[in-house]
Design a protein around this motif. Structure first.
Motif, mmCIF file in Angstrom:
data_model
loop_
_atom_site.group_PDB
_atom_site.id
_atom_site.type_symbol
_atom_site.label_atom_id
_atom_site.label_comp_id
_atom_site.label_asym_id
_atom_site.label_seq_id
_atom_site.Cartn_x
_atom_site.Cartn_y
_atom_site.Cartn_z
ATOM 1 N N GLN A 45 1.073 -0.833 0.150
ATOM 2 C CA GLN A 45 -0.063 -0.102 -0.290
ATOM 3 C C GLN A 45 0.918 1.265 0.139
ATOM 4 O O GLN A 45 -0.024 2.299 -0.508
ATOM 5 N N TYR A 49 1.122 4.584 -2.552
ATOM 6 C CA TYR A 49 0.734 5.807 -2.795
ATOM 7 C C TYR A 49 2.171 6.632 -2.982
ATOM 8 O O TYR A 49 1.968 7.561 -3.638
ATOM 9 N N ALA A 52 1.960 6.526 -6.894
ATOM 10 C CA ALA A 52 0.826 7.239 -7.684
ATOM 11 C C ALA A 52 1.091 8.705 -7.691
ATOM 12 O O ALA A 52 1.474 9.156 -7.631
ATOM 13 N N HIS A 99 -5.037 -2.249 -6.711
ATOM 14 C CA HIS A 99 -5.252 -1.454 -5.938
ATOM 15 C C HIS A 99 -4.302 -0.281 -5.756
ATOM 16 O O HIS A 99 -5.094 0.974 -5.531
ATOM 17 N N GLU A 101 -3.978 0.796 -8.762
ATOM 18 C CA GLU A 101 -4.117 1.504 -10.065
ATOM 19 C C GLU A 101 -5.550 1.975 -8.716
ATOM 20 O O GLU A 101 -5.463 3.641 -9.923
ATOM 21 N N ARG A 102 -6.417 1.564 -8.366
ATOM 22 C CA ARG A 102 -6.795 2.664 -7.519
ATOM 23 C C ARG A 102 -6.562 3.677 -6.457
ATOM 24 O O ARG A 102 -7.257 4.168 -6.506
ATOM 25 N N ILE A 103 -5.753 3.597 -5.525
ATOM 26 C CA ILE A 103 -4.964 4.250 -5.586
ATOM 27 C C ILE A 103 -3.820 5.307 -6.184
ATOM 28 O O ILE A 103 -4.828 6.946 -6.298
ATOM 29 N N GLU A 105 -6.235 5.903 -8.965
ATOM 30 C CA GLU A 105 -7.151 7.396 -9.549
ATOM 31 C C GLU A 105 -7.487 7.698 -8.442
ATOM 32 O O GLU A 105 -7.696 9.239 -8.487
ATOM 33 N N ASP A 106 -7.650 7.336 -6.932
ATOM 34 C CA ASP A 106 -8.289 8.440 -6.339
ATOM 35 C C ASP A 106 -7.703 9.500 -5.530
ATOM 36 O O ASP A 106 -7.655 10.386 -5.296
ATOM 37 N N THR A 107 -5.887 9.400 -6.228
ATOM 38 C CA THR A 107 -4.790 10.241 -6.169
ATOM 39 C C THR A 107 -5.122 11.400 -6.836
ATOM 40 O O THR A 107 -5.346 13.279 -6.680
ATOM 41 N N SER A 109 -7.942 12.083 -8.510
ATOM 42 C CA SER A 109 -9.069 12.915 -8.925
ATOM 43 C C SER A 109 -9.011 14.045 -6.797
ATOM 44 O O SER A 109 -8.598 13.906 -6.574
#
Ligand SMILES: O=C(O)C(=O)C[C@]1(C(=O)O)C=C[C@@H](O)C=C1
Length: 109
Positions: A45, A49, A52, A99, A101-103, A105-107, A109
Protein backbone atom coordinates in the motif's frame (compact mmCIF):
# COMPACT_ATOMS: atom_id res chain seq x y z
CA UNK A 1 -15.84 -47.21 -2.25
CA UNK A 2 -17.33 -48.01 1.18
CA UNK A 3 -19.37 -45.67 3.32
CA UNK A 4 -18.92 -47.76 6.45
CA UNK A 5 -16.73 -46.51 9.34
CA UNK A 6 -15.27 -49.96 9.90
CA UNK A 7 -12.20 -49.65 7.68
CA UNK A 8 -11.78 -45.95 7.02
CA UNK A 9 -10.55 -44.88 10.44
CA UNK A 10 -13.33 -42.32 10.98
CA UNK A 11 -14.33 -43.97 14.26
CA UNK A 12 -10.78 -44.75 15.41
CA UNK A 13 -9.86 -42.40 18.30
CA UNK A 14 -6.13 -42.62 17.47
CA UNK A 15 -6.77 -41.60 13.88
CA UNK A 16 -9.02 -38.76 15.07
CA UNK A 17 -6.37 -37.60 17.55
CA UNK A 18 -3.67 -37.53 14.87
CA UNK A 19 -5.98 -35.73 12.43
CA UNK A 20 -6.80 -33.18 15.11
CA UNK A 21 -3.09 -32.64 15.93
CA UNK A 22 -2.25 -32.11 12.27
CA UNK A 23 -5.20 -29.75 11.81
CA UNK A 24 -4.04 -27.67 14.79
CA UNK A 25 -0.71 -27.27 13.02
CA UNK A 26 -2.45 -26.39 9.73
CA UNK A 27 -4.56 -23.76 11.55
CA UNK A 28 -1.41 -22.18 13.04
CA UNK A 29 0.28 -22.10 9.64
CA UNK A 30 -2.83 -20.57 8.01
CA UNK A 31 -2.89 -17.88 10.72
CA UNK A 32 0.79 -17.10 10.07
CA UNK A 33 0.16 -16.88 6.32
CA UNK A 34 -2.73 -14.42 6.89
CA UNK A 35 -0.60 -12.26 9.19
CA UNK A 36 2.31 -12.28 6.74
CA UNK A 37 0.00 -11.39 3.85
CA UNK A 38 -1.47 -8.53 5.90
CA UNK A 39 2.06 -7.16 6.48
CA UNK A 40 2.89 -7.56 2.79
CA UNK A 41 -0.24 -5.62 1.78
CA UNK A 42 0.64 -2.86 4.28
CA UNK A 43 4.02 -2.52 2.56
CA UNK A 44 2.58 -2.64 -0.97
CA UNK A 45 0.00 0.00 0.00
CA UNK A 46 2.88 2.35 0.82
CA UNK A 47 4.44 1.47 -2.55
CA UNK A 48 1.07 2.30 -4.16
CA UNK A 49 1.00 5.78 -2.59
CA UNK A 50 4.66 6.39 -3.54
CA UNK A 51 4.02 5.33 -7.14
CA UNK A 52 0.85 7.46 -7.36
CA UNK A 53 2.63 10.54 -5.97
CA UNK A 54 5.45 10.17 -8.48
CA UNK A 55 3.32 9.05 -11.44
CA UNK A 56 5.03 5.67 -11.68
CA UNK A 57 3.21 2.76 -13.40
CA UNK A 58 1.31 0.37 -11.13
CA UNK A 59 3.02 -2.70 -12.60
CA UNK A 60 6.75 -3.31 -12.89
CA UNK A 61 7.19 -6.46 -15.05
CA UNK A 62 11.00 -6.46 -14.68
CA UNK A 63 10.69 -6.53 -10.88
CA UNK A 64 8.10 -9.30 -11.16
CA UNK A 65 10.44 -11.36 -13.35
CA UNK A 66 13.17 -11.08 -10.67
CA UNK A 67 10.70 -12.03 -7.91
CA UNK A 68 9.49 -15.07 -9.88
CA UNK A 69 13.06 -16.24 -10.53
CA UNK A 70 13.96 -15.85 -6.85
CA UNK A 71 10.79 -17.51 -5.52
CA UNK A 72 11.06 -20.43 -7.94
CA UNK A 73 14.59 -21.04 -6.61
CA UNK A 74 13.41 -20.81 -2.98
CA UNK A 75 10.51 -23.16 -3.73
CA UNK A 76 12.82 -25.72 -5.30
CA UNK A 77 15.11 -25.67 -2.23
CA UNK A 78 12.07 -26.05 0.03
CA UNK A 79 10.66 -28.92 -2.08
CA UNK A 80 7.60 -26.86 -3.02
CA UNK A 81 6.34 -26.97 -6.61
CA UNK A 82 7.96 -23.91 -8.31
CA UNK A 83 4.99 -23.61 -10.69
CA UNK A 84 2.70 -23.30 -7.66
CA UNK A 85 5.00 -20.67 -6.10
CA UNK A 86 4.90 -18.67 -9.33
CA UNK A 87 1.09 -18.92 -9.59
CA UNK A 88 0.74 -17.86 -5.95
CA UNK A 89 2.99 -14.81 -6.46
CA UNK A 90 1.15 -13.85 -9.65
CA UNK A 91 -2.18 -14.09 -7.81
CA UNK A 92 -0.99 -11.75 -5.05
CA UNK A 93 0.74 -9.31 -7.40
CA UNK A 94 -2.40 -9.05 -9.58
CA UNK A 95 -4.35 -7.97 -6.48
CA UNK A 96 -1.59 -5.49 -5.52
CA UNK A 97 -1.70 -3.96 -9.01
CA UNK A 98 -5.48 -3.52 -8.69
CA UNK A 99 -4.92 -1.73 -5.37
CA UNK A 100 -2.18 0.48 -6.91
CA UNK A 101 -4.53 1.43 -9.76
CA UNK A 102 -7.29 2.36 -7.34
CA UNK A 103 -4.88 4.48 -5.29
CA UNK A 104 -3.67 6.22 -8.48
CA UNK A 105 -7.27 6.96 -9.53
CA UNK A 106 -8.17 8.30 -6.08
CA UNK A 107 -4.99 10.40 -5.97
CA UNK A 108 -5.67 11.89 -9.44
CA UNK A 109 -9.24 12.98 -8.60
O1 LIG B 1 7.71 -3.51 -6.25
C1 LIG B 1 6.79 -2.89 -6.81
O2 LIG B 1 7.02 -2.02 -7.66
C2 LIG B 1 5.40 -3.15 -6.45
O3 LIG B 1 4.51 -2.43 -6.87
C3 LIG B 1 5.10 -4.36 -5.62
C4 LIG B 1 4.77 -5.58 -6.49
C5 LIG B 1 4.60 -6.76 -5.48
O4 LIG B 1 3.48 -6.98 -5.03
O5 LIG B 1 5.62 -7.35 -5.13
C6 LIG B 1 3.50 -5.32 -7.22
C7 LIG B 1 3.47 -4.89 -8.52
C8 LIG B 1 4.66 -4.79 -9.35
O6 LIG B 1 4.41 -5.20 -10.67
C9 LIG B 1 5.82 -5.49 -8.75
C10 LIG B 1 5.86 -5.88 -7.44
Amino acid sequence: MTTSNTHNGAADPQVQAELSRLRDSIDNIDAAVIHMLAERFKATQQVGYLKARHHLPAADPAREARQIKRLRGLAESAKLDPAFAEKFLNFIVAEVIRHHERIAEDTAS
